[in-house]
Write a protein that holds these residues in place. Structure first.
Motif, PDB file in Angstrom:
ATOM      1  N   ALA A 175       0.856  -1.183   0.000  1.00  0.00           N
ATOM      2  CA  ALA A 175       0.000   0.000   0.000  1.00  0.00           C
ATOM      3  C   ALA A 175       0.895   1.237   0.000  1.00  0.00           C
ATOM      4  O   ALA A 175       2.116   1.148   0.133  1.00  0.00           O
ATOM      5  CB  ALA A 175      -0.916  -0.009   1.224  1.00  0.00           C
ATOM      6  N   GLU A 176       0.272   2.375  -0.120  1.00  0.00           N
ATOM      7  CA  GLU A 176       0.999   3.644  -0.253  1.00  0.00           C
ATOM      8  C   GLU A 176       2.051   3.856   0.832  1.00  0.00           C
ATOM      9  O   GLU A 176       3.150   4.314   0.562  1.00  0.00           O
ATOM     10  CB  GLU A 176      -0.007   4.796  -0.249  1.00  0.00           C
ATOM     11  N   ASN A 206       6.381   9.280  -7.786  1.00  0.00           N
ATOM     12  CA  ASN A 206       5.548   9.069  -8.970  1.00  0.00           C
ATOM     13  C   ASN A 206       5.576   7.611  -9.428  1.00  0.00           C
ATOM     14  O   ASN A 206       4.541   7.056  -9.802  1.00  0.00           O
ATOM     15  CB  ASN A 206       5.984   9.984 -10.117  1.00  0.00           C
ATOM     16  N   ILE A 207       6.747   6.998  -9.398  1.00  0.00           N
ATOM     17  CA  ILE A 207       6.855   5.577  -9.737  1.00  0.00           C
ATOM     18  C   ILE A 207       6.019   4.750  -8.772  1.00  0.00           C
ATOM     19  O   ILE A 207       5.264   3.864  -9.174  1.00  0.00           O
ATOM     20  CB  ILE A 207       8.327   5.120  -9.721  1.00  0.00           C
ATOM     21  N   THR A 210       1.380   1.323  -7.297  1.00  0.00           N
ATOM     22  CA  THR A 210       0.286   1.011  -6.370  1.00  0.00           C
ATOM     23  C   THR A 210      -1.091   1.204  -6.987  1.00  0.00           C
ATOM     24  O   THR A 210      -2.068   0.661  -6.481  1.00  0.00           O
ATOM     25  CB  THR A 210       0.404   1.825  -5.060  1.00  0.00           C
ATOM     26  N   ASN A 211      -1.171   1.954  -8.096  1.00  0.00           N
ATOM     27  CA  ASN A 211      -2.455   2.163  -8.765  1.00  0.00           C
ATOM     28  C   ASN A 211      -2.676   1.231  -9.959  1.00  0.00           C
ATOM     29  O   ASN A 211      -3.746   1.256 -10.553  1.00  0.00           O
ATOM     30  CB  ASN A 211      -2.595   3.617  -9.207  1.00  0.00           C
ATOM     31  N   ASP A 212      -1.685   0.426 -10.290  1.00  0.00           N
ATOM     32  CA  ASP A 212      -1.801  -0.491 -11.428  1.00  0.00           C
ATOM     33  C   ASP A 212      -2.387  -1.812 -10.939  1.00  0.00           C
ATOM     34  O   ASP A 212      -1.763  -2.521 -10.146  1.00  0.00           O
ATOM     35  CB  ASP A 212      -0.422  -0.723 -12.044  1.00  0.00           C
ATOM     36  N   PRO A 213      -3.589  -2.182 -11.395  1.00  0.00           N
ATOM     37  CA  PRO A 213      -4.219  -3.409 -10.896  1.00  0.00           C
ATOM     38  C   PRO A 213      -3.499  -4.694 -11.311  1.00  0.00           C
ATOM     39  O   PRO A 213      -3.754  -5.749 -10.743  1.00  0.00           O
ATOM     40  CB  PRO A 213      -5.631  -3.355 -11.495  1.00  0.00           C
ATOM     41  N   ILE A 249       2.927  -5.981  -5.551  1.00  0.00           N
ATOM     42  CA  ILE A 249       4.103  -6.182  -4.704  1.00  0.00           C
ATOM     43  C   ILE A 249       3.594  -6.824  -3.430  1.00  0.00           C
ATOM     44  O   ILE A 249       2.783  -6.240  -2.705  1.00  0.00           O
ATOM     45  CB  ILE A 249       4.838  -4.863  -4.411  1.00  0.00           C
ATOM     46  N   LEU A 250       4.053  -8.048  -3.201  1.00  0.00           N
ATOM     47  CA  LEU A 250       3.646  -8.781  -2.005  1.00  0.00           C
ATOM     48  C   LEU A 250       4.667  -8.550  -0.911  1.00  0.00           C
ATOM     49  O   LEU A 250       5.882  -8.598  -1.148  1.00  0.00           O
ATOM     50  CB  LEU A 250       3.528 -10.272  -2.320  1.00  0.00           C
ATOM     51  N   LEU A 251       4.170  -8.292   0.272  1.00  0.00           N
ATOM     52  CA  LEU A 251       5.013  -8.007   1.423  1.00  0.00           C
ATOM     53  C   LEU A 251       4.764  -9.041   2.503  1.00  0.00           C
ATOM     54  O   LEU A 251       3.618  -9.361   2.816  1.00  0.00           O
ATOM     55  CB  LEU A 251       4.698  -6.624   1.983  1.00  0.00           C
TER      56      LEU A 251
END
Length: 148
Positions: A10-11, A38-39, A44-47, A51-53
């Motif tokens: 998340a952000e 920006n990257i 985070t906005n690309d469905p 990225i799994l944490l």
């Protein structure tokens, strides 16, 4: 709680992720500027960009990226690419990377992918065997890379 908690980034996860990435190929911690932000916003906005944490006792210890790519072949089923598989060196050999890869596989299956591709620059036999145990093989395809 002594289990790995896995979730999508998340952000507010940028700083701990960049810290974890310092263990990936001696990647230096970057200056946080508008370009990085920006990257991060794009990711985070690309469905299709996940990225799994993996958090253990509140600390980010493992991660991987899985990207779902739309496709016009194979009955128009997408495929997935996994990149940046990392576990903090102090937390290795506990099965955390296996759990992260399993979660990535679930995303690929839910997205109806017909395959997952993963490449590694690792040459160590134990790392290569780890990927083989996770179900990946090095026999079906030949990888070529052109560095830009």
């Amino acid at each position: 709680m002594n289990e790995l908690m896995i979730r999508k980034a998340a952000e507010n996860d940028l700083l701990p992720l960049l810290e974890l990435y310092t263990h990936l190929h001696s990647n230096p911690f970057p200056n946080i500027d508008s370009s990085i932000e920006n990257i991060w916003a794009k990711i985070t906005n690309d469905p299709n960009h996940h990225i799994l944490l993996g958090y253990f006792d509140g600390k980010l210890v493992s991660s991987c990226v899985i990207i779902i790519i739309e496709n016009l072949t194979r009955q128009q089923r997408p495929y997935a690419v996994i990149e940046n598989v990392i576990t903090d060196p102090d937390y290795r050999s506990r099965g955390f990377a296996s759990l992260i890869l399993s979660a990535a596989k679930n995303i690929a299956e839910e997205s109806n992918c017909y395959k997952i591709m993963l490449m590694t620059s690792a040459k160590e036999e134990n790392t290569l065997n780890f990927y083989k145990r996770a179900g990946y093989n090095s026999n079906d395809k030949t990888a070529f890379i052109k560095w830009l």
